[in-house]
Write an enzyme that holds these catalytic residues in place. Structure first.
Site, PDB file in Angstrom:
ATOM      1  N   ALA A  62       0.868  -1.177   0.000  1.00  0.00           N
ATOM      2  CA  ALA A  62       0.000   0.000   0.000  1.00  0.00           C
ATOM      3  C   ALA A  62       0.904   1.226   0.000  1.00  0.00           C
ATOM      4  O   ALA A  62       2.072   1.142   0.376  1.00  0.00           O
ATOM      5  CB  ALA A  62      -0.870  -0.018   1.249  1.00  0.00           C
ATOM      6  N   GLY A 101       0.514  -5.133   0.663  1.00  0.00           N
ATOM      7  CA  GLY A 101      -0.603  -5.032  -0.267  1.00  0.00           C
ATOM      8  C   GLY A 101      -0.274  -5.611  -1.637  1.00  0.00           C
ATOM      9  O   GLY A 101      -1.175  -6.037  -2.359  1.00  0.00           O
ATOM     10  N   GLU A 104      -0.964  -9.141  -1.327  1.00  0.00           N
ATOM     11  CA  GLU A 104      -2.416  -9.297  -1.151  1.00  0.00           C
ATOM     12  C   GLU A 104      -3.144  -9.177  -2.487  1.00  0.00           C
ATOM     13  O   GLU A 104      -4.099  -9.912  -2.760  1.00  0.00           O
ATOM     14  CB  GLU A 104      -2.923  -8.271  -0.127  1.00  0.00           C
ATOM     15  CG  GLU A 104      -2.407  -8.588   1.279  1.00  0.00           C
ATOM     16  CD  GLU A 104      -2.756  -7.537   2.304  1.00  0.00           C
ATOM     17  OE1 GLU A 104      -2.370  -6.365   2.091  1.00  0.00           O
ATOM     18  OE2 GLU A 104      -3.407  -7.866   3.305  1.00  0.00           O
ATOM     19  N   GLU A 124       3.989  -5.943   6.990  1.00  0.00           N
ATOM     20  CA  GLU A 124       3.208  -4.894   7.657  1.00  0.00           C
ATOM     21  C   GLU A 124       3.555  -4.722   9.129  1.00  0.00           C
ATOM     22  O   GLU A 124       3.537  -3.611   9.659  1.00  0.00           O
ATOM     23  CB  GLU A 124       1.700  -5.189   7.523  1.00  0.00           C
ATOM     24  CG  GLU A 124       1.107  -4.848   6.164  1.00  0.00           C
ATOM     25  CD  GLU A 124       1.245  -5.953   5.142  1.00  0.00           C
ATOM     26  OE1 GLU A 124       2.052  -6.879   5.358  1.00  0.00           O
ATOM     27  OE2 GLU A 124       0.539  -5.900   4.123  1.00  0.00           O
TER      28      GLU A 124
HETATM   29  C1  3H9 Z   1       0.586  -2.405   3.300  1.00  0.00           C
HETATM   30  O1  3H9 Z   1       0.765  -2.885   2.233  1.00  0.00           O
HETATM   31  C2  3H9 Z   1      -0.742  -2.412   4.002  1.00  0.00           C
HETATM   32  C3  3H9 Z   1      -1.752  -3.370   3.428  1.00  0.00           C
HETATM   33  O2  3H9 Z   1      -1.608  -4.642   3.967  1.00  0.00           O
HETATM   34  C4  3H9 Z   1      -3.152  -2.987   3.785  1.00  0.00           C
HETATM   35  C5  3H9 Z   1      -3.738  -1.797   3.162  1.00  0.00           C
HETATM   36  C6  3H9 Z   1      -5.189  -1.637   3.457  1.00  0.00           C
HETATM   37  N1  3H9 Z   1       4.674   3.389  -0.017  1.00  0.00           N
HETATM   38  O3  3H9 Z   1      13.314   1.571   0.112  1.00  0.00           O
HETATM   39  P1  3H9 Z   1      13.715   2.324  -1.102  1.00  0.00           P
HETATM   40  C7  3H9 Z   1       9.429   4.752  -1.336  1.00  0.00           C
HETATM   41  S1  3H9 Z   1       1.829  -1.608   4.115  1.00  0.00           S
HETATM   42  C8  3H9 Z   1       5.157   4.596  -0.350  1.00  0.00           C
HETATM   43  O4  3H9 Z   1      14.747   3.369  -0.963  1.00  0.00           O
HETATM   44  P2  3H9 Z   1      14.823  -0.084  -2.230  1.00  0.00           P
HETATM   45  C9  3H9 Z   1      10.573   5.032  -0.378  1.00  0.00           C
HETATM   46  O5  3H9 Z   1      10.144   5.882   0.655  1.00  0.00           O
HETATM   47  C10 3H9 Z   1       3.216  -1.648   3.021  1.00  0.00           C
HETATM   48  N2  3H9 Z   1       6.452   4.807  -0.653  1.00  0.00           N
HETATM   49  O6  3H9 Z   1      14.115   1.352  -2.297  1.00  0.00           O
HETATM   50  C11 3H9 Z   1      11.587   5.666  -1.295  1.00  0.00           C
HETATM   51  O7  3H9 Z   1      11.198   7.003  -1.491  1.00  0.00           O
HETATM   52  P3  3H9 Z   1      12.301   8.163  -1.623  1.00  0.00           P
HETATM   53  C12 3H9 Z   1       3.915  -2.917   3.052  1.00  0.00           C
HETATM   54  C13 3H9 Z   1       7.263   3.750  -0.633  1.00  0.00           C
HETATM   55  O8  3H9 Z   1      15.009  -0.510  -3.620  1.00  0.00           O
HETATM   56  C14 3H9 Z   1      11.377   4.932  -2.612  1.00  0.00           C
HETATM   57  O9  3H9 Z   1      10.063   4.359  -2.537  1.00  0.00           O
HETATM   58  N3  3H9 Z   1       5.114  -2.814   2.242  1.00  0.00           N
HETATM   59  C15 3H9 Z   1       6.817   2.473  -0.302  1.00  0.00           C
HETATM   60  O10 3H9 Z   1      15.979  -0.022  -1.305  1.00  0.00           O
HETATM   61  C16 3H9 Z   1      12.381   3.819  -2.826  1.00  0.00           C
HETATM   62  O11 3H9 Z   1      12.373   2.954  -1.693  1.00  0.00           O
HETATM   63  C17 3H9 Z   1       6.304  -2.516   2.773  1.00  0.00           C
HETATM   64  O12 3H9 Z   1       6.457  -2.347   3.949  1.00  0.00           O
HETATM   65  C18 3H9 Z   1       5.457   2.302   0.012  1.00  0.00           C
HETATM   66  N4  3H9 Z   1       4.935   1.097   0.323  1.00  0.00           N
HETATM   67  O13 3H9 Z   1      13.743  -1.039  -1.544  1.00  0.00           O
HETATM   68  C19 3H9 Z   1       7.443  -2.402   1.813  1.00  0.00           C
HETATM   69  N5  3H9 Z   1       7.872   1.615  -0.355  1.00  0.00           N
HETATM   70  O14 3H9 Z   1      13.073   7.796  -2.855  1.00  0.00           O
HETATM   71  C20 3H9 Z   1       8.170  -1.097   1.992  1.00  0.00           C
HETATM   72  C21 3H9 Z   1       8.931   2.355  -0.736  1.00  0.00           C
HETATM   73  O15 3H9 Z   1      11.484   9.396  -1.740  1.00  0.00           O
HETATM   74  N6  3H9 Z   1       9.205  -0.891   1.014  1.00  0.00           N
HETATM   75  N7  3H9 Z   1       8.578   3.633  -0.889  1.00  0.00           N
HETATM   76  O16 3H9 Z   1      13.109   8.085  -0.365  1.00  0.00           O
HETATM   77  C22 3H9 Z   1      10.379  -1.551   1.033  1.00  0.00           C
HETATM   78  O17 3H9 Z   1      10.614  -2.431   1.836  1.00  0.00           O
HETATM   79  C23 3H9 Z   1      11.431  -1.125   0.044  1.00  0.00           C
HETATM   80  O18 3H9 Z   1      11.090   0.152  -0.404  1.00  0.00           O
HETATM   81  C24 3H9 Z   1      11.591  -2.050  -1.181  1.00  0.00           C
HETATM   82  C25 3H9 Z   1      12.568  -1.384  -2.196  1.00  0.00           C
HETATM   83  C26 3H9 Z   1      12.156  -3.398  -0.735  1.00  0.00           C
HETATM   84  C27 3H9 Z   1      10.275  -2.272  -1.891  1.00  0.00           C
END
Ligand code: 3H9
Length: 695
Positions: A62, A101, A104, A124
């Site tokens: 999400a 998400g 999901e 999450e």
């Molecule tokens: C969820 O899904 C809830 C649902 O179950 C229910 C809903 C109802 N959103 O980490 P990076 C940004 S909760 C917005 O440096 P990498 C990040 O801030 C979510 N922004 O890259 C950064 O921005 P900036 C569950 C996001 O290659 C840029 O993207 N998911 C999100 O080292 C690059 O990110 C997670 O917890 C996001 N979800 O790693 C996964 N994710 O350039 C969270 C990233 O401005 N994300 N950004 O600083 C990660 O673990 C890593 O970003 C990922 C890539 C492994 C994907």
């Protein structure tokens, strides 16, 4: 705004592509795009749909930036339900990472193809919430309650081969996402396969005893946190409900977590970790290269820095003072790398290649002539450091960045020992340097912007969390640590015991209390700091003498089997030593202090007030740029519980007026130590929080 979800057809197949860089987060436009694509698919002639993504990853979850804002339909749960409800098959192709998400959405689809090298997970709980778009309901139905609950509560990322084995995905592919989807869809068409809804699968079996064991394990691994256990509850309850009721219960529990301060703290930590590296003044500043790193000193710190650089693929030239020390340093690095091999983090061949091609160990400073960055990690003495920097000035190539790993010395003075102070900065690593993620990047008065930027570039290569700090004794972290440790020493003088303080602090969420930490670091470290500061001591300053006795008695902590605690076979992790209580009682008697009771709440209140107050001074003086920088230092270097967000985030939670009142109350006993930070006072008066300064 352009639609981030594209729709194209190839024969009977609809190809729906999500393109929302950088990580295809499922924000409102993506959700609406999928909904609209499904409406078109449902009405169109295509027989099967393939949902895939462009760029480096499938949906990473999400959109976290939407959390805390008013909901914008359609919600992600609705989108997942809509995918599942389709009357024609929908195939999902996972590349990169399908997280939260993202997974999901994939579980809402009828079939899943995963690219080799991709990973799936439900992280999450690391954000203080639970999978809220069906993850706690569909994954257990698909692979069983226990395996699903383990994935959800651990937040781990499951690699492709395991995902296939568990049944999370139906096939692996080595093709590009679009081609992988087309191939799989054609296979389904050829077989005449229909929809296959996870939601229609039977409820998973519940092994109550196994779930109870998992619950206990999860509670032990995550003390104080609520998300993991709530997620487990959601999965377990759903196992005996219809999908619809299970989803409703998941939603209810999700909303309680969304409203919890732990969620706010974890999301602050998620963005803080990334924001620290984004300094407005460095925008557009090009860093110099960091391919070859020189390290001076092969002790614990220098060796650790060397290993960190080697593991990041950099070339390292490590200097020690003589042949024997050179051999010892090399053996130390080889041993650490061997540990990585044993833990499965590094392949043996890679280790051999690193040692053969990437590591040079020598006592000849001339070998540093090609180094891009040289990091000094020798004994903490201004004279020794100045001598080293004088030598570096003579051998380093023009443009090389010269860094000191000092933890408190004046870097301006060190820089002045060279003819090129603009090239000098501090790179303060934390021990063990190849493990600890924090790196304080200390900007001295004359440090050039591109030199500072090079510090950040090196941190990125090393996958560290870099925080810019200004020059002062102890920079951000150690300066604040000294103050809260002093507050603890004062409480001990007044009646608390070090063991009670450690207990209260660990119950608050730190992995260790300050006295156990001192034993681990070595009692000599604190002793030497106190000796250094003793001549500067103000007559009004309260100073506990008994910790110095430990040093004098040779009780240096874990390394000597005795410090504040006793370490032996019976208690390898340490047990309280009654002699410590006697030493403290003696000092109280000598100083005429009548011991009083401290409750655990009071201990936390004082300890945190001291930490917050000094943190506010550090921000007020510009030593740290923003409150979030201090929070990340404490989170990544000092064991502050992530789910509490850091001291200044925590301060905002409890209210600055309350913090100020605690400080003023303590100041009635000791108005020298407890001087409220001007910034804290100002923010409290204006009714603002530290968060308002994070930008
Ligand atoms: C969820 O899904 C809830 C649902 O179950 C229910 C809903 C109802 N959103 O980490 P990076 C940004 S909760 C917005 O440096 P990498 C990040 O801030 C979510 N922004 O890259 C950064 O921005 P900036 C569950 C996001 O290659 C840029 O993207 N998911 C999100 O080292 C690059 O990110 C997670 O917890 C996001 N979800 O790693 C996964 N994710 O350039 C969270 C990233 O401005 N994300 N950004 O600083 C990660 O673990 C890593 O970003 C990922 C890539 C492994 C994907």
């Amino acid at each position: 705004m352009t639609n981030p979800v594209g729709y194209e057809t190839e024969g009977d197949i609809a190809l729906i592509c999500i393109d929302n860089p950088p990580v295809n987060a499922a924000g409102q436009a993506v959700r609406a795009g999928i909904r609209d694509a499904m409406a078109r698919f449902a009405e169109g002639p295509e027989k099967i749909a393939v949902l895939h993504a462009a760029g480096r990853t499938f949906i990473a979850g999400a959109d976290i930036t939407e959390f805390g804002k008013p909901p914008m339909p359609p919600g992600l749960p609705e989108v997942c339900d809509l995918l599942e409800a389709q009357e024609k098959p929908v195939v999902c192709v996972i590349h990169g990472t399908a997280l939260g998400g993202g997974l999901e959405v994939a579980l809402g689809c009828h079939y899943r193809v995963m690219l080799e090298g991709a990973r799936v997970g439900l992280p999450e709980v690391t954000l203080g919430i639970l999978p809220g778009a069906g993850g706690t309901q569909r994954l257990p139905r698909l692979i069983g309650l226990l395996p699903a609950a383990e994935i959800i509560t651990s937040a781990r990322q499951v690699p492709a081969a395991e995902a296939l084995e568990l049944g999370i995905v139906d096939a692996l592919s080595d093709k590009a996402p679009r081609e992988a989807g087309l191939e799989f869809a054609r296979g389904l068409l050829a077989r005449g396969a229909g929809v296959r809804r996870v939601g229609d699968m039977p409820n998973p079996e519940v092994d109550e005893a196994a779930v109870a064991a998992l619950r206990e394990k999860v509670a032990r691994a995550n003390p104080g946190q609520i998300a993991q256990l709530t997620a487990l509850k959601s999965a377990q309850r759903g196992a005996s409900m219809s999908l619809r009721d299970g989803l409703a219960e998941e939603r209810r529990l999700f909303m309680t977590l969304m409203a919890s301060p732990q969620r706010g703290a974890m999301i602050h930590a998620f963005f803080g970790e990334r924001k620290v590296a984004q300094l407005p003044e460095l925008k557009g500043v090009r860093p110099r290269s960091v391919g070859e790193v020189g390290v001076i000193g092969g002790g614990t710190m220098g060796g650790g820095i060397g290993v960190a650089c080697l593991l990041a693929g950099l070339k390292v030239v490590l200097i020690e003072r003589d042949g024997e020390s050179v051999a010892k340093a090399r053996a130390g690095i080889a041993k650490t790398l061997e540990g990585s091999v044993k833990r499965g983090k590094l392949k043996a061949e890679k280790r051999d290649a690193i040692l053969a091609d990437k590591l040079v160990t020598t006592d000849d400073y001339a070998a540093l002539g090609e180094a891009d960055v040289i990091i000094e990690a020798v004994f903490e003495s201004m004279d020794v450091k100045k001598e080293v920097f004088g030598k570096l000035d003579a051998v380093a190539r023009p443009g090389a960045v010269l860094a000191t790993n000092t933890s408190y010395l004046d870097i301006n003075e060190i820089a002045a020992a060279t003819s090129r102070p603009a090239d000098v900065l501090g790179l303060h690593f934390f021990s063990p340097a190849h493990v600890m993620r924090l790196l304080e990047i200390v900007e001295a008065d004359k440090t050039a912007p591109e030199v500072l930027a090079t510090g950040f570039a090196l941190a990125k290569a090393l996958k560290k969390v870099p925080v810019r700090a200004g020059v002062c004794d102890g920079f951000i972290g150690n300066r604040i640590l000294r103050v809260y440790r002093t507050a603890a020493d004062h409480m001990v003088l007044d009646g608390a015991s070090p063991f009670q303080i450690d207990r209260a602090i660990t119950a608050f969420g730190f992995p260790m209390g300050p006295y156990a930490v001192a034993d681990l670091a070595g009692i000599d470290i604190g002793y030497l700091t106190r000796q250094r500061l003793r001549p500067l001591k103000d007559p009004r300053e309260r100073w506990a003498d008994w910790p110095d006795r430990l040093y004098e008695l040779g009780r240096l902590g874990r390394k000597t089997g005795r410090g504040y605690y006793i370490y032996d076979e019976q208690s390898p992790k340490g047990r309280p030593d009654p002699e410590i209580d006697e030493m403290i009682a003696e000092e109280r008697a000598r100083r005429g202090i009548a011991a009083r009771e401290f409750s655990d709440e009071e201990i936390i209140e004082r300890y945190m007030a001291a930490m917050i107050n000094e943190a506010a001074k550090v921000v007020g003086e510009g030593i740290a740029r923003r409150p979030l920088d201090v929070d990340m230092v404490l989170l990544f270097g000092y064991g502050f519980p992530r789910w509490r967000g850091g001291p200044l985030f925590y301060a905002d939670q409890i209210g600055l007026e309350k913090v100020l009142a605690s400080i003023e109350a303590a100041a009635r006993e000791d108005d020298f130590f407890w001087q409220p930070a001007q910034l804290l006072r100002q923010l409290a008066e204006e009714g603002r929080g530290f968060g308002s300064l994070n930008g």
